[in-house]
Scaffold this active site. Structure first.
Site, mmCIF file in Angstrom:
data_model
loop_
_atom_site.group_PDB
_atom_site.id
_atom_site.type_symbol
_atom_site.label_atom_id
_atom_site.label_comp_id
_atom_site.label_asym_id
_atom_site.label_seq_id
_atom_site.Cartn_x
_atom_site.Cartn_y
_atom_site.Cartn_z
ATOM 1 N N TYR A 234 -3.362 3.351 -3.554
ATOM 2 C CA TYR A 234 -3.470 1.892 -3.577
ATOM 3 C C TYR A 234 -4.642 1.461 -2.693
ATOM 4 O O TYR A 234 -4.622 1.645 -1.491
ATOM 5 C CB TYR A 234 -2.181 1.238 -3.076
ATOM 6 C CG TYR A 234 -0.943 1.551 -3.883
ATOM 7 C CD1 TYR A 234 -1.009 1.950 -5.212
ATOM 8 C CD2 TYR A 234 0.324 1.440 -3.307
ATOM 9 C CE1 TYR A 234 0.140 2.232 -5.941
ATOM 10 C CE2 TYR A 234 1.480 1.715 -4.026
ATOM 11 C CZ TYR A 234 1.379 2.119 -5.339
ATOM 12 O OH TYR A 234 2.521 2.402 -6.052
ATOM 13 N N HIS B 82 3.664 11.097 -6.979
ATOM 14 C CA HIS B 82 3.457 9.836 -7.687
ATOM 15 C C HIS B 82 3.481 10.010 -9.209
ATOM 16 O O HIS B 82 4.036 9.191 -9.936
ATOM 17 C CB HIS B 82 2.118 9.236 -7.250
ATOM 18 C CG HIS B 82 2.028 7.759 -7.398
ATOM 19 N ND1 HIS B 82 1.086 7.000 -6.752
ATOM 20 C CD2 HIS B 82 2.756 6.878 -8.117
ATOM 21 C CE1 HIS B 82 1.242 5.725 -7.064
ATOM 22 N NE2 HIS B 82 2.245 5.631 -7.905
ATOM 23 N N SER C 147 8.535 -2.295 -10.316
ATOM 24 C CA SER C 147 8.362 -3.384 -11.289
ATOM 25 C C SER C 147 9.694 -3.917 -11.805
ATOM 26 O O SER C 147 9.873 -4.107 -13.018
ATOM 27 C CB SER C 147 7.465 -2.949 -12.456
ATOM 28 O OG SER C 147 6.172 -2.638 -12.017
ATOM 29 N N PRO C 148 10.667 -4.170 -10.914
ATOM 30 C CA PRO C 148 11.958 -4.686 -11.378
ATOM 31 C C PRO C 148 11.857 -6.105 -11.920
ATOM 32 O O PRO C 148 12.792 -6.591 -12.554
ATOM 33 C CB PRO C 148 12.821 -4.639 -10.114
ATOM 34 C CG PRO C 148 11.847 -4.804 -8.986
ATOM 35 C CD PRO C 148 10.619 -4.053 -9.434
ATOM 36 N N LEU C 149 10.712 -6.750 -11.674
ATOM 37 C CA LEU C 149 10.455 -8.083 -12.224
ATOM 38 C C LEU C 149 9.450 -8.025 -13.377
ATOM 39 O O LEU C 149 8.824 -9.024 -13.722
ATOM 40 C CB LEU C 149 9.945 -9.020 -11.123
ATOM 41 C CG LEU C 149 10.982 -9.333 -10.031
ATOM 42 C CD1 LEU C 149 10.333 -10.074 -8.868
ATOM 43 C CD2 LEU C 149 12.133 -10.142 -10.611
ATOM 44 N N ARG D 217 6.521 -6.694 -13.616
ATOM 45 C CA ARG D 217 5.179 -7.045 -13.134
ATOM 46 C C ARG D 217 4.996 -8.565 -13.073
ATOM 47 O O ARG D 217 3.918 -9.080 -13.324
ATOM 48 C CB ARG D 217 4.085 -6.395 -13.986
ATOM 49 C CG ARG D 217 4.094 -4.903 -13.857
ATOM 50 C CD ARG D 217 2.939 -4.218 -14.536
ATOM 51 N NE ARG D 217 3.011 -2.797 -14.213
ATOM 52 C CZ ARG D 217 3.841 -1.937 -14.789
ATOM 53 N NH1 ARG D 217 4.663 -2.368 -15.730
ATOM 54 N NH2 ARG D 217 3.879 -0.683 -14.419
#
Length: 329
Positions: A59, A127, A206-208, A210
């Protein structure tokens, strides 16, 4: 508003806050980087008991680990720190390869420890799976990091059920990180039963979806945001229009609960089991506080059934990635 805890893994258990904080967007991919906002958000998360922080060497690249390290300086004992290796990038951002060689495992860990300014990593993930290196070799090197005291617990990200089994036979795997939300539920078929059989916790990223499940996205994202590219087909053209209709249905149900659609979507993930710890990402304190509020939302079986009817598994338009070749299947 203080978060409770959950336990990831049974053979090598790690107690973490019931909601984690994904830190990637503070440095890359989702709009402009914001170090000051990111650090403030991390500090607020710690104040509210949100102690499970998620980053990765890629990142930035490399800048997000430094940001997290700066934010937790003097507060290390309050944090369960997770980072990842495997997506090898150059300092200029060039993507080099997925690297799971034992030599790289050791070098990447040492570099992450230095950037984070810590003497150990609580949860160290591969990852992405390097399909050119037997998983036994990669996890064998990760096991050596545990034996050296540099890492406390091991994790995998986006690994198949077979890979998870082979890895877990080398050293106990504490958590699997993979995409999981109302919009992405394919792991329910094989992967979720496998990790529960083995006693491995689930950390949904990404539980939302993205950000789409918050209701804040109503048009294609601006240029400069990775969601505006073909890499994320769900945010493009007709796919986006179809998916926003689903979000509208979630918003209607959320209104009945007096919460935001994002809170309802997070509450759905939390309701999938005590071994599930989602890591919604944000670089804004107000969205962090909104996300943490989801932990107080209790959904009944009727609520869960209503959401299943509103968002059938096969109703979401577009693949979660435009290129799925890096996903272990």
């Amino acid at each position: 508003m203080t978060l409770s805890t959950r336990i990831l893994g049974t053979t090598s258990p790690l107690t973490v806050s019931a909601l984690g904080l994904g830190c990637v967007g503070m440095s890359e991919f989702y709009g402009s980087p914001d170090e000051a906002g990111g650090i403030a958000t991390i500090h607020r998360a710690l104040d509210l008991g949100g102690s499970f922080l998620d980053t990765a060497d890629m990142y930035g690249p490399f800048t997000n680990e430094r940001l997290v390290g700066k934010a937790i300086a003097g507060r290390r004992d309050e944090v369960q720190l997770a980072t990842k290796f495997g997506n090898e990038r150059g300092a200029d951002g060039t993507r080099i390869r997925i690297n799971g060689t034992p030599e790289y495992v050791h070098a990447a860990c040492d570099a992450s420890l230095q950037r984070l300014g810590v003497d150990h990593i609580d949860l160290y993930y591969q990852h992405r799976v390097d399909k050119t290196v037997p998983i036994e070799e990669t996890v064998g090197a990760m096991k050596e990091l545990v034996e050296a005291g540099k890492v406390r617990h091991l994790g995998l990200s986006e690994a198949s059920a077979e890979t998870i089994r082979r890895a877990h036979a080398v050293h106990p795997i504490t958590a699997l990180q993979t995409e999981y939300s109302l919009f992405t539920r394919d792991i329910e078929d094989e992967i979720l039963p496998t990790i529960r059989e083995l006693g491995i916790g689930l950390v949904p990223y990404s539980p939302l979806g993205r950000g789409i499940l918050t209701g804040a996205i109503t048009a294609e994202p601006d240029a400069g945001d990775s969601r505006s590219t073909a890499y994320f087909p769900r945010f493009q053209g007709d796919n986006l229009a179809t998916n926003l209709v689903l979000v509208d249905r979630i918003t209607e149900i959320a209104a009945q609960h007096g919460c935001t659609p994002g809170q309802l979507a997070l509450a759905w993930v939390l309701a999938q089991g005590e071994d599930v710890v989602p890591i919604p990402g944000t670089k804004r304190v107000k969205y962090l506080e909104e996300n943490i509020g989801a932990a107080d939302l209790v959904l009944t079986e009727a609520d869960l059934a209503a959401l299943a009817d509103a968002v059938p598994r096969d109703a979401v338009a577009g693949a979660r990635y435009g290129d799925m070749t890096t996903i272990d299947a």
